[in-house]
Design a protein around this motif. Sequence first.
Motif, PDB file in Angstrom:
ATOM      1  N   GLN A 194       0.808  -1.207   0.000  1.00  0.00           N
ATOM      2  CA  GLN A 194       0.000   0.000   0.000  1.00  0.00           C
ATOM      3  C   GLN A 194       0.851   1.271   0.000  1.00  0.00           C
ATOM      4  OE1 GLN A 194      -2.922   1.061  -0.373  1.00  0.00           O
ATOM      5  NE2 GLN A 194      -3.279   2.835   0.910  1.00  0.00           N
ATOM      6  N   SER A 195       0.317   2.341  -0.582  1.00  0.00           N
ATOM      7  CA  SER A 195       0.931   3.668  -0.475  1.00  0.00           C
ATOM      8  C   SER A 195       1.155   4.018   0.992  1.00  0.00           C
ATOM      9  CB  SER A 195       0.010   4.736  -1.072  1.00  0.00           C
ATOM     10  OG  SER A 195      -0.117   4.612  -2.452  1.00  0.00           O
ATOM     11  N   PRO A 196       2.083   4.937   1.279  1.00  0.00           N
ATOM     12  CA  PRO A 196       2.192   5.408   2.667  1.00  0.00           C
ATOM     13  C   PRO A 196       0.842   5.963   3.109  1.00  0.00           C
ATOM     14  CG  PRO A 196       3.370   6.868   1.154  1.00  0.00           C
ATOM     15  CD  PRO A 196       2.999   5.654   0.383  1.00  0.00           C
ATOM     16  N   THR A 197       0.388   5.525   4.255  1.00  0.00           N
ATOM     17  CA  THR A 197      -0.953   5.860   4.735  1.00  0.00           C
ATOM     18  C   THR A 197      -0.865   6.303   6.185  1.00  0.00           C
ATOM     19  OG1 THR A 197      -1.788   4.089   3.301  1.00  0.00           O
ATOM     20  CG2 THR A 197      -3.320   4.992   4.916  1.00  0.00           C
ATOM     21  N   MET A 198      -1.520   7.391   6.532  1.00  0.00           N
ATOM     22  CA  MET A 198      -1.410   7.953   7.875  1.00  0.00           C
ATOM     23  C   MET A 198      -2.253   7.169   8.872  1.00  0.00           C
ATOM     24  SD  MET A 198       0.352  10.066   9.541  1.00  0.00           S
ATOM     25  CE  MET A 198       1.042  11.290   8.422  1.00  0.00           C
ATOM     26  N   THR A 199      -1.774   5.946   9.161  1.00  0.00           N
ATOM     27  CA  THR A 199      -2.370   5.140  10.212  1.00  0.00           C
ATOM     28  C   THR A 199      -1.577   5.356  11.495  1.00  0.00           C
ATOM     29  OG1 THR A 199      -0.936   3.278   9.672  1.00  0.00           O
ATOM     30  CG2 THR A 199      -3.062   3.390   8.533  1.00  0.00           C
TER      31      THR A 199
END
Length: 270
Positions: A194-199
């Motif tokens: 996945q793309s970098p994701t602000m989790t």
Amino acid sequence: MANNLLEGKRGIISGALDENSIAWKVALKAKEQGASFVLTNAPIALRMGAINQLAEQCGAEIIPADATSVEDVENLFSKSTEVLGGKLDFVLHSIGMSPNVRKGKDYGDLNYDWMLKSMDISAISFHKMMAVAEKQDAMNEWGSILALSYIAAQRTFPDYSDMAQAKAMLESIARSYGERFARLKKVRVNTISQSPTMTTAGSGVGGFDVFMDYADKMSPLGNASADACADYCVSMFSDLTRMVTMQNLMHDGGFSTSGITDRLVEQLKK
């Protein structure tokens, strides 16, 4: 839009901590598409998160499990099949944590005991889940098992540290167990990069907001959102992707095959 892609399917979704979690969004999408499932996370994560709210929304039972404990994973699968009334059709492994990253250890000065913990939590736990599922004969034929990965498994990124090795191991396990599970039970095993994701997990990596902006400018379609990733997971759980297995599937707006883009060139000119 619901079109019942997962009508009648049963599964396990791990790693939903809060509404920013990809697993949280997968749960909502899976419910919308007709699936029934249990939610699971480590006991400490359950205390930190708001998973009870998600469980209520989805009509799902929560089964606490430390994914590094074979005993906990055995209990998770046996109780899940009991609660759901039959074998499973899908499993989502959305688990990852590095003590070295959390504590800001420099890559040249890693705590190796912590590194082993990173591998156990983020990768070996995936093997444990599949080994237990196989031994308990918990998966239906043509089931789908997914884990969430990241392109640092193939490329170097500052501050991602030993999580890069963990993701590389995760993808290798998916290939090796994917061959085994396909041969034994026609179960497919894949990872989604996945793309970098602000989790919660993503935000723990230093300079993550800057990298998100860079990745967005490097991706012709822009970064893939957590919602879009959840849609992709649902499609991988469905019967529409029955012949896809042992793959690391890039879900990144084109980042992984872009040399450079006009948007980034324009920014670098400034």
